[in-house]
Design a protein around this motif. Structure first.
Motif, short mmCIF file in Angstrom:
data_model
loop_
_atom_site.label_atom_id
_atom_site.label_comp_id
_atom_site.label_asym_id
_atom_site.label_seq_id
_atom_site.Cartn_x
_atom_site.Cartn_y
_atom_site.Cartn_z
N TYR A 63 0.85 -1.19 0.00
CA TYR A 63 0.00 0.00 0.00
C TYR A 63 0.89 1.24 0.00
O TYR A 63 1.02 1.95 1.00
N ARG A 70 -4.19 2.79 8.07
CA ARG A 70 -4.39 1.35 8.14
C ARG A 70 -3.12 0.68 8.65
O ARG A 70 -2.05 1.28 8.64
N THR A 79 -5.35 -3.77 7.22
CA THR A 79 -6.70 -3.44 7.65
C THR A 79 -7.29 -2.51 6.59
O THR A 79 -6.57 -1.69 5.99
N SER A 80 -8.59 -2.63 6.34
CA SER A 80 -9.18 -1.85 5.26
C SER A 80 -9.12 -0.37 5.55
O SER A 80 -8.93 0.45 4.64
N THR A 81 -9.31 0.03 6.79
CA THR A 81 -9.12 1.41 7.23
C THR A 81 -9.22 1.44 8.74
O THR A 81 -9.84 0.55 9.35
N GLU A 94 -9.43 3.27 -5.12
CA GLU A 94 -8.16 3.29 -4.40
C GLU A 94 -7.06 3.92 -5.24
O GLU A 94 -6.82 3.54 -6.38
N LEU A 105 -8.95 -5.07 -6.11
CA LEU A 105 -8.93 -5.09 -4.64
C LEU A 105 -9.68 -6.32 -4.16
O LEU A 105 -10.65 -6.76 -4.79
N PHE A 107 -11.43 -7.59 -0.46
CA PHE A 107 -11.79 -7.30 0.92
C PHE A 107 -12.25 -8.61 1.57
O PHE A 107 -13.08 -9.33 1.01
N THR A 119 -19.78 -2.23 3.44
CA THR A 119 -18.92 -1.62 2.44
C THR A 119 -19.78 -1.29 1.23
O THR A 119 -20.18 -2.19 0.49
N ARG A 290 -17.32 3.12 3.15
CA ARG A 290 -17.64 2.39 4.38
C ARG A 290 -18.74 3.12 5.13
O ARG A 290 -18.71 4.34 5.26
N VAL A 299 -12.13 -5.91 8.78
CA VAL A 299 -12.14 -6.20 7.35
C VAL A 299 -10.75 -5.92 6.83
O VAL A 299 -10.18 -4.84 7.05
N VAL A 301 -7.81 -5.96 3.59
CA VAL A 301 -7.76 -5.66 2.16
C VAL A 301 -6.37 -5.97 1.62
O VAL A 301 -5.36 -5.82 2.29
#
Length: 305
Positions: A63, A70, A79-81, A94, A105, A107, A119, A290, A299, A301
């Motif tokens: 990322y 995250r 982590t997704s956020t 993204e 992506l 999830f 989501t 989200r 969640v 990613v």
């Protein structure tokens, strides 16, 4: 009048066949036709996740240059956020502010939320169609993003965290050759990056034109009047961690920002999570966000080129 489009992600369950065969045989086709696919009811466990991701994402990416908070929890799995649970995260693709973005992506729901926490996903073509013609015309020239990253101490994210880098040379290697991108190292050790990007892009395979920018997320109007006013008292707009204008540097009307945010969310379809679910998204055709939630929610990613 704006156009309306009916769209929803594809949903795959065990009645459609065993998961390995579905991932190998139908995923690419489904992503091109639907843009997003939910695999529900397969009971994917955390222990099995790496193997599933290896089938879904051919070349997992780090990322790098991401602006969302995250944590790194595995081999290019995050982590997704970690944005506060009580807030909505508006629709976005993204890294659409960058000249390099992930194509796909994935999830994975490890822990379902107590309530809320869906989501939302939206077709970029439907989002574009939902916007007023005058707004679309105003954005025809594209947008300019300005990002200010500190050197380990300051407001927002550091350049070390953003680029998963320890030295300047690594950051410069990432930024070199990116169209429309300039940067400068500031006297305080921070980094300012400016990127001029189009407001829409065309999918390389389907030829579909989609809304593809984060003007609403980068604009101070999306923070709310009180927060924006407080930040204005602290620093000028161009020194905020994130700032956006039209490509020529002229300001974006706050009314446009709120229309983009609200119409994207209104056109979205919620994916409500159950533990073990997997959502795979074509990151050009479909944007995600989200909904607020309460209780535990985890969640994860991962992404690929």
């Amino acid at each position: 009048m704006t156009e309306t489009m009916t769209w929803a992600p594809a949903e795959i369950t065990p009645s459609d066949g065993p998961l390995p065969g579905l991932l190998a045989g139908r995923l690419d086709e489904l992503l091109l036709s639907a843009g997003a696919v939910v695999f529900r009811g397969f009971g994917i466990t955390p222990a099995a996740l790496d193997g599933v991701l290896d089938r879904v994402l051919r070349d997992r990416l780090a990322y790098v240059h991401g602006n969302s908070p995250r944590s790194h929890v595995g081999d290019r799995v995050y982590t997704s956020t970690e944005y506060p649970a009580e807030h909505t995260i508006s629709m976005h693709n993204e890294l659409s502010y960058s000249a390099r973005w992930p194509a796909r992506l994935a999830f994975y729901c490890e822990t379902a939320p107590g309530s809320g926490g869906a989501t939302p996903v939206v077709s970029g073509a439907a989002w574009l169609a939902a916007l007023p013609p005058g707004l679309r015309a105003a954005f025809a020239g594209g947008v300019r993003y300005t990002q200010n990253l500190h050197d380990g101490h300051g407001f927002g994210k550091s350049w070390q965290e953003t680029f998963e880098a320890a030295g300047r040379a690594e950051v410069e290697r990432h930024l070199t050759g990116m169209p429309g991108t300039t940067w400068e190292w500031k006297r305080d050790g921070g980094l300012r990056i400016t990127q001029v990007r189009p407001a829409t892009v065309t999918h390389p395979v389907t030829g579909t034109e989609v809304w593809f920018n984060q003007a609403d997320q980068w604009h101070h109007a999306a923070l709310g009047d009180e927060t924006a006013a407080a930040l204005a008292r602290i620093m000028p707009e161009e020194d905020l961690p994130q700032h956006v204008t039209f490509a020529d540097g002229s300001p974006i009307d706050p009314a446009y920002v709120l229309a983009i945010r609200d119409r994207g969310l209104a056109a979205a379809v919620d994916v409500d999570w159950r533990a073990g679910d997997l959502l795979v998204v074509d990151n050009v055709l479909v944007a995600h966000g989200r909904r607020p939630y309460s209780g535990p929610r985890r969640v994860l990613v991962a992404m690929s080129g």
